[in-house]
Enzyme design. Structure first.
Site, PDB file in Angstrom:
ATOM      1  N   ASN A   1       0.809  -1.224   0.000  1.00 36.57           N
ATOM      2  CA  ASN A   1       0.000   0.000   0.000  1.00 36.57           C
ATOM      3  C   ASN A   1       0.839   1.270   0.000  1.00 36.57           C
ATOM      4  O   ASN A   1       0.287   2.368  -0.096  1.00 36.57           O
ATOM      5  CB  ASN A   1      -0.970   0.007   1.183  1.00 36.57           C
ATOM      6  N   TYR A   2       2.164   1.141   0.129  1.00 30.73           N
ATOM      7  CA  TYR A   2       3.064   2.267  -0.127  1.00 30.73           C
ATOM      8  C   TYR A   2       3.700   2.040  -1.500  1.00 30.73           C
ATOM      9  O   TYR A   2       4.903   1.969  -1.654  1.00 30.73           O
ATOM     10  CB  TYR A   2       4.163   2.351   0.938  1.00 30.73           C
ATOM     11  N   ARG A   3       2.853   1.910  -2.478  1.00 23.39           N
ATOM     12  CA  ARG A   3       3.248   1.483  -3.818  1.00 23.39           C
ATOM     13  C   ARG A   3       4.472   2.253  -4.319  1.00 23.39           C
ATOM     14  O   ARG A   3       4.537   3.480  -4.214  1.00 23.39           O
ATOM     15  CB  ARG A   3       2.085   1.699  -4.767  1.00 23.39           C
TER      16      ARG A   3
END
Length: 543
Positions: free
Chosen positions: A484-486
């Protein structure tokens, strides 16, 4: 004026090759944005029994629609992906009901156009709304029903819901229930949950996905599947493996958690001149091992020194949530973390919902209904990266980090402590593998306010340099990262003949030993790889 993507003028042969790679039916040789729109609209009308005019007015926005730009930009949270050169979709679809989602998937597949799925738009690399192939956006923001069942401590949440809306609707029904998820209220549930879901109750309750008990997904064949129908393998995959690799998540059913009537929040910061190094050293020892009701996030950033004019220093700030009263946390930290110097005046005793507002930086006295506001101004230009820390950092290590940060001048990062519940859950309980053995997760961040290729390169190079400097202090073999911290720096996939190997480059960093299982599931549920993006799960080449 929104212009067509540059690649729209390529030959029909090239477009045909793209479609053949995708293993879908090719578009007509004369394909343009207008013909895709016309063909898609006709298909969706047949699928949903809505007229072309009804769909064009409310659901299907082509590049020539006066509302196209407004709809497209409404959920772009990173200005890096809102420039004239950013590739634009042929169409944005904003379904109002399930049948329109189903129709959009089937029609996109039938005409051979790539689909990107967006909920809140906080994807750090814009993957949910940008592509270098011809594409359309399926934007889920209208599907935001929430049904809270306090008696059974559960809630059914559609994927277009924001975290702020979820928190508010829980609070409406109960003042002693909450849900463990992120601190930014405009983040969309669809992406947040499917990537793991991380927040300030992680040490007490774990991740968002640890509390997902059912889900509804549209698969590549347009079927709606609940947990029983999809089976436990696919249900496992969409709780941390990234839902967009497997289908369109329609909703999640989650189990609520209990929160006390009074929680405590506090913020304490120190600079190097105020002995921030000792402050951080103690934090490193305490944060992952203290009472699991206590979450203490550490923000490190270069700031202008107030002691030596014209020079930079480092400021270390702890932001904390304690699921209990101020007196209790004062007693705990007075003993365990004396360098914090926490006093009663630093502490705010709040209801859980007001603590949500505090963490989201709302002004004191803001009413909870502010969490329902989706009309957030477009964010700044931003780049993010992530890391995991397995061993504590020495004083000499910190001093070297301070020197590097001061030299760079703008890059900051946040340490999020693990321990507690995270140490109790096996790495393969969900696709999210970063559990026991990790002390902290790091988010590197840099923001800037002016557009420009050179400006973006400058700041991106700086954050990469700090990330590189941190190599000795973080996980290795592989160096792990949070989905989700791409971060496209860690690898991308062209989905050619080497797609499995290309996927492994980033897949093992995001999912560790869970990557192979995700590939096997993907191969079964989407064998032609219709649902794909630059970092999606590939299919297995041998099956």
């Amino acid at each position: 004026m929104i212009k067509s993507c540059p690649f729209l003028h390529l030959s029909a042969i090239f477009l045909l090759l793209i479609l053949l790679f995708a293993h879908v039916s090719p578009l007509e040789a004369t394909t343009t944005a207008e013909t895709v729109h016309s063909t898609f609209l006709h298909c969706l009308s047949n699928q949903t029994k809505f007229s072309d005019q009804e769909l064009s007015n409310n659901i299907v926005f082509s590049q020539t629609n006066p509302s196209f730009t407004t709809v497209l930009q409404a959920y772009i949270r990173n200005s890096r992906f809102n420039t004239t050169s950013t590739p634009k979709p042929f169409i944005v679809i904003t379904p109002l009901q399930e049948s329109q989602v189903q129709g959009a998937v089937l029609c996109a597949k039938s005409i051979g156009i790539q689909i990107r799925i967006r909920s809140g738009g906080h994807d750090y690399e814009g993957i949910s709304y940008v592509s270098n192939e011809p594409f359309i956006i399926l934007d889920m923001f209208n599907l935001r029903n929430i049904s809270v069942d306090v008696e059974n401590e559960a809630a059914l949440v559609q994927s277009g819901v924001t975290l702020g809306e979820l928190y508010y609707r829980i609070w409406e029904k109960s003042k002693v229930h909450g849900f463990p998820a992120g601190v930014c209220p405009t983040v969309g549930v669809g992406g947040h949950f499917s990537g793991g879901g991380y927040g300030n109750m992680i040490r007490k309750y774990g991740l968002s996905v640890d509390h997902v008990i059912d889900a509804a997904i549209f698969d590549v064949n347009g079927r709606i599947l609940d947990r029983k129908a999809m089976g436990e393998e696919l249900f496992w995959a969409i709780r941390g493996g990234g839902g967009a690799s497997f289908g369109v998540i329609l909703s999640y059913t989650v189990k609520l958690v209990q929160v006390p009537e009074v929680v405590t929040a506090f913020e304490v910061g120190k600079t190097l001149e105020q002995n921030a190094t000792e402050f951080v050293l103690q934090w490193l020892q305490v944060a992952p091992h203290t009472d699991d009701r206590l979450f203490m996030r550490l923000l490190l950033q270069p700031v202008s020194s107030k002691v030596v004019k014209g020079q930079k220093t480092i400021k270390a700030t702890v932001f904390a949530l304690f699921l209990g009263g101020a007196e209790e946390v004062l007693k705990i930290l007075g003993k365990e973390f004396p360098a914090l110097g926490l006093k009663k005046v630093n502490c705010s005793e709040l209801s859980w919902i007001v603590s949500v507002l505090w963490w989201a930086n709302f002004d004191n006295g803001t009413k909870p209904d502010a969490l329902l506001d989706r009309n957030v101004n477009l964010g700044s230009f931003a780049k993010r990266k992530s890391d995991y820390v397995e061993k504590t950092i020495s004083k000499e290590g910190l001093e070297g980090i301070w020197k590097e940060m001061i030299e760079l001048g703008k890059i900051g990062f946040v340490f999020n402590p693990y321990g507690g519940k995270m140490s109790e859950i096996p790495y393969d309980a969900t696709p999210f593998p970063h559990r026991a053995g990790n002390l902290f997760k790091i988010q590197y961040s840099v923001n800037w306010n002016e557009p420009g290729v050179d400006i973006e390169k400058n700041f991106s190079d700086q954050i990469r340099r700090l990330h590189s400097y941190m190599t000795p202090f973080v996980s290795n073999s592989p160096r792990r990262a949070y989905l989700n911290y791409r971060d496209l720096d860690i690898g991308t996939n062209n989905f050619g003949k080497n797609s499995y190997d290309e996927g492994a480059v980033y897949g093992v960093k995001y999912f560790s030993n869970n990557y192979e299982r995700l590939v096997n599931i993907k191969t079964v549920v989407d064998p032609e790889n219709f649902f794909r993006n630059e970092q999606s799960i590939p299919t297995h080449p041998s099956k």
